[in-house]
Design a protein around this motif. Structure first.
Motif, mmCIF file in Angstrom:
data_model
loop_
_atom_site.group_PDB
_atom_site.id
_atom_site.type_symbol
_atom_site.label_atom_id
_atom_site.label_comp_id
_atom_site.label_asym_id
_atom_site.label_seq_id
_atom_site.Cartn_x
_atom_site.Cartn_y
_atom_site.Cartn_z
ATOM 1 N N ILE A 30 1.169 -1.660 -0.230
ATOM 2 C CA ILE A 30 0.294 -0.315 -0.245
ATOM 3 C C ILE A 30 0.866 0.695 0.141
ATOM 4 O O ILE A 30 0.750 2.214 -0.930
ATOM 5 C CB ILE A 30 -0.900 0.242 0.918
ATOM 6 C CG1 ILE A 30 -2.155 -0.899 1.128
ATOM 7 C CG2 ILE A 30 -1.574 1.689 1.708
ATOM 8 C CD1 ILE A 30 -2.979 -1.559 2.188
ATOM 9 N N SER A 31 2.259 1.117 0.487
ATOM 10 C CA SER A 31 2.889 2.779 0.785
ATOM 11 C C SER A 31 3.366 3.207 -0.302
ATOM 12 O O SER A 31 4.121 3.883 -1.153
ATOM 13 C CB SER A 31 3.936 2.379 2.286
ATOM 14 O OG SER A 31 3.003 2.068 3.422
ATOM 15 N N HIS B 49 2.540 2.082 -3.341
ATOM 16 C CA HIS B 49 1.838 1.894 -4.144
ATOM 17 C C HIS B 49 0.862 3.004 -4.305
ATOM 18 O O HIS B 49 0.419 4.101 -5.373
ATOM 19 C CB HIS B 49 1.156 0.936 -5.089
ATOM 20 C CG HIS B 49 1.786 -0.033 -5.758
ATOM 21 N ND1 HIS B 49 2.661 -0.930 -4.468
ATOM 22 C CD2 HIS B 49 2.331 -0.762 -6.517
ATOM 23 C CE1 HIS B 49 3.262 -1.994 -5.079
ATOM 24 N NE2 HIS B 49 3.411 -1.621 -6.561
ATOM 25 N N LYS B 50 0.664 4.147 -3.332
ATOM 26 C CA LYS B 50 0.144 5.174 -3.335
ATOM 27 C C LYS B 50 0.499 6.227 -3.876
ATOM 28 O O LYS B 50 1.227 6.732 -4.097
ATOM 29 C CB LYS B 50 -0.116 4.776 -1.235
ATOM 30 C CG LYS B 50 -1.242 6.364 -0.948
ATOM 31 C CD LYS B 50 -0.823 6.445 0.464
ATOM 32 C CE LYS B 50 -2.273 6.995 1.358
ATOM 33 N NZ LYS B 50 -3.275 6.586 1.030
ATOM 34 N N GLY B 51 -0.768 6.638 -4.126
ATOM 35 C CA GLY B 51 -0.548 7.303 -5.227
ATOM 36 C C GLY B 51 -0.383 7.376 -6.764
ATOM 37 O O GLY B 51 -0.309 8.603 -7.339
ATOM 38 N N ASN C 8 -2.182 5.738 -8.541
ATOM 39 C CA ASN C 8 -3.804 5.327 -9.462
ATOM 40 C C ASN C 8 -3.466 4.160 -11.160
ATOM 41 O O ASN C 8 -3.619 4.450 -11.875
ATOM 42 C CB ASN C 8 -3.492 7.061 -10.274
ATOM 43 C CG ASN C 8 -4.010 7.936 -8.880
ATOM 44 O OD1 ASN C 8 -4.561 7.616 -7.949
ATOM 45 N ND2 ASN C 8 -3.323 9.331 -9.140
ATOM 46 N N GLU D 55 -4.436 -3.646 -3.296
ATOM 47 C CA GLU D 55 -2.906 -2.571 -2.539
ATOM 48 C C GLU D 55 -1.986 -2.384 -3.265
ATOM 49 O O GLU D 55 -1.968 -1.206 -2.430
ATOM 50 C CB GLU D 55 -1.663 -4.271 -1.038
ATOM 51 C CG GLU D 55 -2.520 -4.534 -0.367
ATOM 52 C CD GLU D 55 -1.987 -5.182 0.475
ATOM 53 O OE1 GLU D 55 -0.567 -5.289 0.378
ATOM 54 O OE2 GLU D 55 -2.373 -6.679 0.942
ATOM 55 N N LEU E 98 -5.162 3.278 -5.822
ATOM 56 C CA LEU E 98 -4.846 3.885 -4.554
ATOM 57 C C LEU E 98 -4.263 5.498 -4.760
ATOM 58 O O LEU E 98 -2.656 5.902 -5.448
ATOM 59 C CB LEU E 98 -3.264 2.966 -4.355
ATOM 60 C CG LEU E 98 -4.404 1.658 -3.131
ATOM 61 C CD1 LEU E 98 -3.020 0.640 -2.335
ATOM 62 C CD2 LEU E 98 -4.983 1.754 -2.221
#
Length: 120
Positions: A69-70, A72-74, A76, A116, A120
């Motif tokens: 998650i961290s 790949h966050k942002g 999209n 995940e 994101l």
């Protein structure tokens, strides 16, 4: 008789390193996702992917990177990109003569991480 882990069936670290090298080649030449890797440090990405695969496939290695998650966050990441990644991984497994069972297991692992990494 104890069953071999996915890690062992894929050739342990040395086999997984070869697969990861082919995944990198596939990703960086795939028009759907190659731009995602343009500014990446190839050696660092390959090291982290190798660690993640080795640890996730039952090997003794420790993964030292961020959680999915961290990392790949942002970004999209969309469905087509996720499928392209999966296709590239399966192609690398084929290149390295992985069996159907191993390909199926890796694909299941990839899809278990989908929520995940996508959007994101």
């Amino acid at each position: 008789m104890e069953a071999l882990s996915l890690y062992e069936r894929l050739g342990k670290r040395a086999g997984i390193e070869k697969i990861v090298e082919d995944i990198w080649k596939n990703h960086t030449s795939n028009p759907v996702i190659k731009n995602r890797y343009a500014a990446s440090d190839p050696e660092n990405v390959k090291r982290l992917v190798t660690e993640m695969c080795c640890a996730g496939f039952g090997g003794p290695e420790q993964y030292t990177g961020k959680d999915m998650i961290s990392s790949h966050k942002g970004m999209n990441i969309n469905e087509a990109e996720f499928v392209a990644v999966c296709d590239d991984v399966l192609k690398a497994l084929d290149t390295n003569n992985a069996g159907k069972r191993e390909k199926d297991e890796v694909l299941c692992i990839l899809y278990s991480l989908k929520n995940e990494v996508v959007h994101l």
